[in-house]
Structures are given as C-alpha cells and as structure tokens.
Design a protein around this motif. Structure first.
Motif, short mmCIF file in Angstrom:
data_model
loop_
_atom_site.label_atom_id
_atom_site.label_comp_id
_atom_site.label_asym_id
_atom_site.label_seq_id
_atom_site.Cartn_x
_atom_site.Cartn_y
_atom_site.Cartn_z
N ARG A 153 0.79 -1.24 0.00
CA ARG A 153 0.00 0.00 0.00
C ARG A 153 0.82 1.29 0.00
O ARG A 153 0.47 2.24 -0.70
CB ARG A 153 -0.96 -0.01 1.19
N PRO A 154 1.95 1.37 0.75
CA PRO A 154 2.71 2.63 0.77
C PRO A 154 3.24 3.05 -0.60
O PRO A 154 3.53 4.23 -0.81
CB PRO A 154 3.87 2.31 1.73
N ALA A 155 3.38 2.12 -1.53
CA ALA A 155 3.97 2.43 -2.83
C ALA A 155 2.93 2.69 -3.92
O ALA A 155 3.30 2.95 -5.07
CB ALA A 155 4.89 1.28 -3.27
N ILE A 156 1.66 2.66 -3.57
CA ILE A 156 0.61 2.78 -4.58
C ILE A 156 -0.15 4.09 -4.42
O ILE A 156 -0.75 4.37 -3.38
CB ILE A 156 -0.37 1.59 -4.49
N ARG A 157 -0.13 4.90 -5.47
CA ARG A 157 -0.88 6.15 -5.46
C ARG A 157 -2.38 5.86 -5.54
O ARG A 157 -2.79 4.84 -6.11
CB ARG A 157 -0.48 7.03 -6.65
N PRO A 158 -3.23 6.76 -5.01
CA PRO A 158 -4.68 6.53 -5.05
C PRO A 158 -5.21 6.28 -6.47
O PRO A 158 -6.05 5.40 -6.67
CB PRO A 158 -5.25 7.83 -4.46
N GLY A 159 -4.72 7.05 -7.44
CA GLY A 159 -5.19 6.86 -8.82
C GLY A 159 -4.83 5.50 -9.37
O GLY A 159 -5.62 4.88 -10.09
N PHE A 160 -3.64 5.01 -9.02
CA PHE A 160 -3.22 3.70 -9.51
C PHE A 160 -3.95 2.60 -8.78
O PHE A 160 -4.23 1.54 -9.35
CB PHE A 160 -1.71 3.53 -9.34
N MET A 165 -14.44 1.03 -19.39
CA MET A 165 -13.87 2.26 -18.83
C MET A 165 -12.51 2.52 -19.47
O MET A 165 -11.92 1.62 -20.09
CB MET A 165 -13.70 2.13 -17.31
N VAL A 166 -12.03 3.74 -19.32
CA VAL A 166 -10.72 4.14 -19.84
C VAL A 166 -9.88 4.67 -18.69
O VAL A 166 -10.38 5.40 -17.83
CB VAL A 166 -10.87 5.23 -20.93
N TYR A 167 -8.60 4.29 -18.69
CA TYR A 167 -7.67 4.76 -17.66
C TYR A 167 -6.50 5.46 -18.33
O TYR A 167 -5.96 4.98 -19.33
CB TYR A 167 -7.16 3.58 -16.83
N MET A 168 -6.08 6.59 -17.75
CA MET A 168 -4.91 7.32 -18.23
C MET A 168 -4.16 7.87 -17.03
O MET A 168 -4.76 8.18 -16.00
CB MET A 168 -5.33 8.47 -19.15
N GLU A 169 -2.84 8.01 -17.17
CA GLU A 169 -2.05 8.59 -16.09
C GLU A 169 -0.91 9.41 -16.65
O GLU A 169 -0.49 9.24 -17.80
CB GLU A 169 -1.51 7.50 -15.17
N ALA A 188 -3.78 10.59 -12.23
CA ALA A 188 -4.35 9.46 -12.95
C ALA A 188 -5.85 9.63 -12.97
O ALA A 188 -6.43 10.17 -12.02
CB ALA A 188 -3.97 8.14 -12.27
N VAL A 189 -6.49 9.20 -14.03
CA VAL A 189 -7.93 9.41 -14.15
C VAL A 189 -8.60 8.21 -14.78
O VAL A 189 -8.03 7.55 -15.66
CB VAL A 189 -8.23 10.69 -14.98
N VAL A 190 -9.79 7.90 -14.31
CA VAL A 190 -10.63 6.85 -14.90
C VAL A 190 -11.82 7.54 -15.55
O VAL A 190 -12.54 8.30 -14.89
CB VAL A 190 -11.12 5.85 -13.83
#
Length: 294
Positions: free
Chosen positions: A99-106, A245-249, A254-256
């Motif tokens: 968890r510490p290495a993962i951004r909310p968007g990812f 859905m589409v994901y971009m960062e 980052a956005v869904v």
C-alpha cells in the motif's frame, strides 16, 4: 451480478456495489445532489461509493441509500454482502506490504485490471506494466527518482510481478492486447542487457500465451491517434453489467473515464491504431531486430 459473493474479490465487490447503487439511484429518478442533501453527505462521498473508489464500504451507508431508493429485501441483502466483503478482506495491493507504494489513482486502476476480462492498451513510452521485467522496472524508477529508497523500488517491482498473474490465472485469464510505439523498442532504458532481456521477455509471452497480443506502430506509419498519449481501455465480464472504462495517467495524476462518449472515443482510437500497426508476426520480427540493436 456476482453469483458467489463469498468467493468474490473485494475489488469486484466494490465495483459491483457502486454500479448497482448508481442504477438504483437512477431508477428512483434521483440526482446525486438530492441524495447527499437528505443524508447530509459531501457530494464526493456518494461519488466514491458509486465509482467503487473506497477501500472499504460501511454497511450502514449502503442501507441508508437502499432506504432512500426503495430497494427490495433481496437487493439490500446482496448489497450488504458486497459491503461486508470490503470490510473483512483486503486485495493484495491494499496490504501493508504494498500500500505505501501505490498512489490513489493507480489503486483505482488495480481494482479495474483485477476485475476486467479484456484490457487494450496503447503505450507510447514504456513497455506495458503487464509485460515488464524486474530489471526494467528498476531502471525506470532509478531514472524517475534517484532519491527513491531501494525498498520502495523493490516494492514497485513486486507489484508489477504480482499484477502479471492476471495473465495466467486458472479461470478466465485476462485477454490482453498491447499496441506499443516503435520508440519503446529503440529507447535504452537501463543497460543494454536490460533492454535485451526485456524484449526477449515480450517475445516469450507473445509466443507462449494465446491471451496476449502485441503489435508495434512503426515510425513509418506517420501521425496516428495515439499521439495524444498512452491509454488503457478495460472491458468487464458480461455477467457483471459493468460498462467499459478508460484509464490514463501522467506524472501528476491518474484518471478513470466512464462516460460512454469518452470510452467510444478511445475504443475507436485503439481500433485505428490496430489497423495501422504491424501485425503480430511482423511486430515479432521487429522486436527481434531491436534486440540485435541493443
């Protein structure tokens, strides 16, 4: 709809719960602003519930929404079951190790990837994460942040390796189609040996996994729909009733994207890229040639 809630992953329950709550609200003819006013919630709280962004969901919140929407007893019990799973179990990427290495968007993307039946990605700069080797991951993060701690880089490499298990899961392995820019093959990331091993790994996966398809957009193709940047289109099992859905960062965010218009736009772009990209066999030959150049 999930037929076996107890066996479902928390990520799947979050997404399914959000989708059904939104459908119930629309069926009741209510706007989000009306609902949050009654419950004295912030608008973002309802949005997070409907998009499955919360790591866990309070049963009381679900029951409050069901009451407003007039949901029947069967629906209430099912949604309560979804919420219960999110409270009692954690997906691997939400454990203290990762968890510490993962951004909310990812984190939002990992929810989607783990649940998807099909992933289509266009990558302009990097080898797609599901095809990256450990050494390639190390090279990327050492370049991106020279001050990044060794343990953090190790975490990122472990996250990549664990993600790749969706390609070999026993039941319904992910159908993965990647289109990459020729520059991904030519650009040196790390030492030459890192690139040779990375490209050899792509070849190995292409030749051994029927559910993986890789195509290359050559420089000679000229201008193309992917020049606006990398993106991922995700599609889900029909039984779930979840829309694509589409994901971009990028470096900052980052956005869904969930709107039908946005999804169609990127799906069309992916189809156009497939049409101008080299076929799988020609792409395989180009990757083999690139290995020699490294």
């Amino acid at each position: 709809m999930i037929t076996d809630v107890e066996a479902a992953t928390p990520a799947l329950c979050r997404l399914q719960l959000g989708s059904e709550l939104r459908q119930l609200r629309l069926a009741a003819g209510l706007k989000g602003a009306q609902v949050v006013k009654v419950l004295i919630w912030s608008p973002s709280k309802l949005t997070r519930l409907e998009t499955g962004e919360n790591s866990s969901v309070e049963t009381a919140d679900v029951m409050a929404l069901c009451e407003i929407y007039g949901a029947d007893a069967e629906t209430r019990n099912r949604l309560q079951g979804y919420a219960g799973v999110t409270k009692t179990r954690k997906d691997w990427w939400l454990t203290p190790e990762y968890r510490p290495a993962i951004r909310p968007g990812f984190k939002a993307y990992l929810d989607l990837e783990a649940t998807a039946a099909t992933v289509q990605t266009y990558q302009a700069e990097f080898v797609p994460g599901l095809l990256q080797t450990e050494a390639y991951v190390h090279a990327i993060y050492q370049w991106a942040d020279a001050e990044l701690r060794t343990e953090d880089v190790e975490r990122m490499a472990a996250i990549r390796a664990t993600r790749q298990e969706v390609l070999i899961r026993p039941e319904s392995p992910l159908k993965f189609t990647a289109i990459i820019n020729e520059s991904v093959l030519r650009r040196h990331v790390g030492e030459s040996s890192v690139m040779r091993d990375q490209l050899a790994h792509i070849i190995e996966v292409m030749e051994s996994r029927l559910n993986v398809r890789v195509q290359v957009v050559p420089f000679r193709a000229g201008a193309h729909p992917g020049m606006g940047g990398s993106f991922v289109v995700l599609q889900f099992p029909d039984r779930l009733g979840l829309k694509p859905m589409v994901y971009m960062e990028n470096l900052a965010d980052a956005v869904v994207k969930r709107s039908t218009k946005d999804v169609e736009r990127y799906s069309d772009a992916f189809s156009e890229l497939q049409a101008i990209a080299l076929g799988p066999q020609e792409s395989l030959s180009m990757i083999k040639e690139a290995i020699k150049e490294h």
